[in-house]
Design a protein around this motif. Structure first.
Motif, PDB file in Angstrom:
ATOM      1  N   UNK A   4       0.854  -1.180   0.000  1.00 42.33           N
ATOM      2  CA  UNK A   4       0.000   0.000   0.000  1.00 42.33           C
ATOM      3  C   UNK A   4       0.895   1.237   0.000  1.00 42.33           C
ATOM      4  N   UNK A   5       0.613   2.213  -0.865  1.00 41.56           N
ATOM      5  CA  UNK A   5       1.439   3.424  -0.873  1.00 41.56           C
ATOM      6  C   UNK A   5       1.451   4.080   0.508  1.00 41.56           C
ATOM      7  N   UNK A   6       2.628   4.548   0.896  1.00 41.83           N
ATOM      8  CA  UNK A   6       2.793   5.129   2.224  1.00 41.83           C
ATOM      9  C   UNK A   6       4.051   5.994   2.256  1.00 41.83           C
ATOM     10  N   UNK A   7       4.137   6.813   3.268  1.00 42.76           N
ATOM     11  CA  UNK A   7       5.344   7.584   3.548  1.00 42.76           C
ATOM     12  C   UNK A   7       5.876   7.056   4.879  1.00 42.76           C
ATOM     13  N   UNK A   8       7.072   6.493   4.866  1.00 45.20           N
ATOM     14  CA  UNK A   8       7.669   5.960   6.091  1.00 45.20           C
ATOM     15  C   UNK A   8       8.206   7.122   6.922  1.00 45.20           C
ATOM     16  N   UNK A   9       7.779   7.195   8.169  1.00 41.97           N
ATOM     17  CA  UNK A   9       8.228   8.257   9.074  1.00 41.97           C
ATOM     18  C   UNK A   9       9.505   7.833   9.795  1.00 41.97           C
ATOM     19  N   UNK A  10       9.544   6.580  10.213  1.00 41.86           N
ATOM     20  CA  UNK A  10      10.734   6.013  10.845  1.00 41.86           C
ATOM     21  C   UNK A  10      10.644   4.508  10.647  1.00 41.86           C
ATOM     22  N   UNK A  11      11.767   3.880  10.407  1.00 43.57           N
ATOM     23  CA  UNK A  11      11.757   2.446  10.128  1.00 43.57           C
ATOM     24  C   UNK A  11      12.760   1.686  10.969  1.00 43.57           C
ATOM     25  N   UNK A  12      12.723   0.378  10.786  1.00 41.71           N
ATOM     26  CA  UNK A  12      13.659  -0.539  11.435  1.00 41.71           C
ATOM     27  C   UNK A  12      13.684  -0.383  12.954  1.00 41.71           C
ATOM     28  N   UNK A  13      12.505  -0.347  13.557  1.00 40.99           N
ATOM     29  CA  UNK A  13      12.421  -0.239  15.009  1.00 40.99           C
ATOM     30  C   UNK A  13      12.677  -1.601  15.643  1.00 40.99           C
ATOM     31  N   UNK A  63       8.332  17.732  11.522  1.00 37.26           N
ATOM     32  CA  UNK A  63       8.012  17.657  12.958  1.00 37.26           C
ATOM     33  C   UNK A  63       7.638  16.240  13.365  1.00 37.26           C
ATOM     34  N   UNK A  64       6.858  15.560  12.526  1.00 33.53           N
ATOM     35  CA  UNK A  64       6.452  14.185  12.836  1.00 33.53           C
ATOM     36  C   UNK A  64       7.666  13.270  12.909  1.00 33.53           C
ATOM     37  N   UNK A  65       8.573  13.401  11.961  1.00 34.29           N
ATOM     38  CA  UNK A  65       9.787  12.594  11.980  1.00 34.29           C
ATOM     39  C   UNK A  65      10.632  12.905  13.217  1.00 34.29           C
ATOM     40  N   UNK A  66      10.748  14.194  13.567  1.00 35.52           N
ATOM     41  CA  UNK A  66      11.546  14.576  14.741  1.00 35.52           C
ATOM     42  C   UNK A  66      10.941  14.005  16.027  1.00 35.52           C
ATOM     43  N   UNK A  67       9.619  14.069  16.142  1.00 31.99           N
ATOM     44  CA  UNK A  67       8.949  13.498  17.321  1.00 31.99           C
ATOM     45  C   UNK A  67       9.179  11.992  17.385  1.00 31.99           C
ATOM     46  N   UNK A  68       9.134  11.324  16.224  1.00 30.76           N
ATOM     47  CA  UNK A  68       9.370   9.877  16.185  1.00 30.76           C
ATOM     48  C   UNK A  68      10.800   9.570  16.613  1.00 30.76           C
ATOM     49  N   UNK A  69      11.762  10.335  16.141  1.00 32.44           N
ATOM     50  CA  UNK A  69      13.168  10.132  16.521  1.00 32.44           C
ATOM     51  C   UNK A  69      13.330  10.258  18.033  1.00 32.44           C
ATOM     52  N   UNK A  70      12.672  11.270  18.611  1.00 34.46           N
ATOM     53  CA  UNK A  70      12.758  11.480  20.058  1.00 34.46           C
ATOM     54  C   UNK A  70      12.103  10.330  20.824  1.00 34.46           C
ATOM     55  N   UNK A  71      10.896   9.958  20.424  1.00 33.16           N
ATOM     56  CA  UNK A  71      10.159   8.893  21.119  1.00 33.16           C
ATOM     57  C   UNK A  71      10.885   7.548  21.061  1.00 33.16           C
ATOM     58  N   UNK A  72      11.472   7.250  19.918  1.00 35.16           N
ATOM     59  CA  UNK A  72      12.094   5.937  19.725  1.00 35.16           C
ATOM     60  C   UNK A  72      13.609   5.955  19.944  1.00 35.16           C
ATOM     61  N   UNK A  73      14.132   7.085  20.447  1.00 36.36           N
ATOM     62  CA  UNK A  73      15.550   7.160  20.744  1.00 36.36           C
ATOM     63  C   UNK A  73      16.433   7.031  19.513  1.00 36.36           C
ATOM     64  N   UNK A  74      16.040   7.677  18.439  1.00 36.85           N
ATOM     65  CA  UNK A  74      16.765   7.554  17.165  1.00 36.85           C
ATOM     66  C   UNK A  74      17.226   8.920  16.652  1.00 36.85           C
ATOM     67  N   UNK A  75      17.722   9.765  17.545  1.00 34.22           N
ATOM     68  CA  UNK A  75      18.135  11.114  17.163  1.00 34.22           C
ATOM     69  C   UNK A  75      19.320  11.124  16.206  1.00 34.22           C
ATOM     70  N   UNK A  76      20.081  10.043  16.172  1.00 37.99           N
ATOM     71  CA  UNK A  76      21.278   9.987  15.324  1.00 37.99           C
ATOM     72  C   UNK A  76      21.001   9.418  13.934  1.00 37.99           C
TER      73      UNK A  76
END
Length: 141
Positions: A4-13, A63-76
């Protein structure tokens, strides 16, 4: 591969699935619906970005990607390159270019859609399995 077409915000969790789903819910609750504009048809030699549409780097998407990075500890993580994949494959350059040319006839620059939810997907196998879907808050008109 069908998807299904989608935009990945954060992957490989990685981690406890229940915790990851709760964080995804928290992420969804922090956002309202927003428009995503598709800017340019592109191709690459990456499997998950064989043929794709670049997304405008809107404030809401970043902003959504940044929030995801913060929540999932993926700032790097590497810089976020929002896109909507059209084809997953490992095609040679000539075949990719031919596919791109045929799609250009159907693509209109600045097409857009409203992002209305976020999905937690299990992508280790094909097709991917949706484990949970969370709706964003309604778009204010």
């Amino acid at each position: 591969v069908n998807f299904e077409p989608h935009v990945t915000i954060i992957g490989r969790l990685t981690g406890d699935e229940t915790v990851l789903i709760e964080k995804t819910k928290e992420l969804a609750e922090s956002m309202g619906q927003f428009k995503i504009s598709l800017e340019k048809l592109q191709q690459s030699d990456e499997y998950f970005k064989c043929i794709f549409l670049e997304c405008e780097r809107s404030r809401e998407l970043i902003d959504l990607n940044q929030k995801a990075r913060e929540l999932f500890g993926r700032l790097e993580d590497e810089e976020f390159q929002p896109h909507l994949s059209l084809l997953y494959d490992k095609l040679g350059p000539k075949t990719r270019e031919q596919a791109l040319e045929s799609l250009k006839l159907r693509f209109e620059p600045n097409m857009n859609f409203v992002a209305s939810n976020i999905r937690f997907m299990l992508t280790a196998q094909h097709p991917a399995i949706e484990l949970k879907k969370f709706d964003f808050q309604r778009l204010n008109k």
